[in-house]
Design a protein around this motif. Sequence first.
Motif, PDB file in Angstrom:
ATOM      1  N   TYR A   5      10.009  14.901   5.400  1.00  0.00           N
ATOM      2  CA  TYR A   5       9.170  13.857   4.267  1.00  0.00           C
ATOM      3  C   TYR A   5      10.447  13.586   3.355  1.00  0.00           C
ATOM      4  N   ILE A  44      12.845  12.094   5.985  1.00  0.00           N
ATOM      5  CA  ILE A  44      12.881  10.501   6.429  1.00  0.00           C
ATOM      6  C   ILE A  44      13.475   9.082   5.424  1.00  0.00           C
ATOM      7  N   ALA A  45      12.580   9.705   4.618  1.00  0.00           N
ATOM      8  CA  ALA A  45      12.288   8.711   3.021  1.00  0.00           C
ATOM      9  C   ALA A  45      14.505   8.723   2.207  1.00  0.00           C
ATOM     10  N   GLN A 104      16.274   8.316   5.061  1.00  0.00           N
ATOM     11  CA  GLN A 104      17.253   7.316   6.255  1.00  0.00           C
ATOM     12  C   GLN A 104      16.585   6.234   5.594  1.00  0.00           C
ATOM     13  N   ILE A 105      15.567   6.091   5.415  1.00  0.00           N
ATOM     14  CA  ILE A 105      14.478   4.585   6.032  1.00  0.00           C
ATOM     15  C   ILE A 105      15.235   3.661   5.185  1.00  0.00           C
ATOM     16  N   MET A 109      16.483   1.792   8.836  1.00  0.00           N
ATOM     17  CA  MET A 109      16.348   1.910   9.614  1.00  0.00           C
ATOM     18  C   MET A 109      15.695   0.910  10.276  1.00  0.00           C
ATOM     19  N   HIS A 149      10.892   1.253  13.181  1.00  0.00           N
ATOM     20  CA  HIS A 149      10.739   2.312  13.046  1.00  0.00           C
ATOM     21  C   HIS A 149      10.713   2.086  10.924  1.00  0.00           C
ATOM     22  N   VAL A 150      11.381   1.456  10.529  1.00  0.00           N
ATOM     23  CA  VAL A 150      10.153   1.426   8.852  1.00  0.00           C
ATOM     24  C   VAL A 150       8.817   1.016   8.593  1.00  0.00           C
ATOM     25  N   ALA A 206       7.798   4.435   9.643  1.00  0.00           N
ATOM     26  CA  ALA A 206       8.553   5.672   7.915  1.00  0.00           C
ATOM     27  C   ALA A 206       7.388   5.389   6.576  1.00  0.00           C
ATOM     28  N   THR A 207       6.713   4.987   6.346  1.00  0.00           N
ATOM     29  CA  THR A 207       6.412   3.894   5.475  1.00  0.00           C
ATOM     30  C   THR A 207       4.829   3.962   5.751  1.00  0.00           C
TER      31      THR A 207
END
Length: 286
Positions: free
Chosen positions: A5, A8-9, A11-12, A15, A19-20, A23-24
């Motif tokens: 997590y 992911i956070a 690299q958001i 993105m 992809h955002v 991720a969200t």
Amino acid sequence: MSNVYQNIAGQIGEMSKSHVKVATYILENQTTVPFLTVGKLAKMAGVSDATVVRFATSLGYSGYPEMQQYMQSSVQQQLTTTDRLKMSQKVYNRGNSGVYEVFQDDIANIKSTMEKLDEAEFYKAVECLLQARRVYVIANRSAISLGVFLQYYLQIVLNNVEMLQSLEASSEKLYNLSEEDVVIGISFSRYTKSTVQMFSFAKEKNAKTIAITDNLLSPLIPHADIPLTVSSQMPSFIDSFVAPLSLINALIMFVGKEKQEDIQDRLEVLEDIWSHFDVFQRGKME
């Protein structure tokens, strides 16, 4: 990469829009997402299946299954059965073909298992079972259902298979383990401690060990000579045992193919016994 997590956070901000979205959704639903198939996550996030796969690889994972393993590892030990029940209320609805979504998730688990199956390891397991002096199956709690099925049919085929459950009832059998024996451990998150303990002890006694479990982060894996991983994820208070049972079916069938003459003789004797005791219902049900 173990903290998926944070990965992911972190690299958001770099993105793409699609992809955002993924991720969200993941970051906002951290307890639910680890149990979703690619298709269901894509549907929930409003993107394509391919986008979810590309999202996982863009983060440095080999694919969605690897990313899912890390997500599951971070959340499974914390979730109670009640927590998982609440998840199913969010995902499966009575309307909108909710019942078919359960079937689709089971199908997805079988497909995922087929894609990641190591055939060489599978056939190695078959050979080990054929060569074994004795075979022991360790399973507890809900996994008992799989263990009983496996032990029942392997016993018909091999005539040297026993089920092990509690440590107290199995200690004498564990004491006599040797390198000529095979021990099959079956466990899925939240892994039963006694299964892991007995499986670990079997490895210490130099028995050949076969793990049937959900992923390579399972506590059975470090003690397994032959790891067989199967997908069992389902956003519910139960695990999906459709794919594990399918793998067990395959094991039984391929062991049985090599012991066909022995099985035929044994089944003929069993048929006489079943007939003698009138085991099966005859004629039409009224």
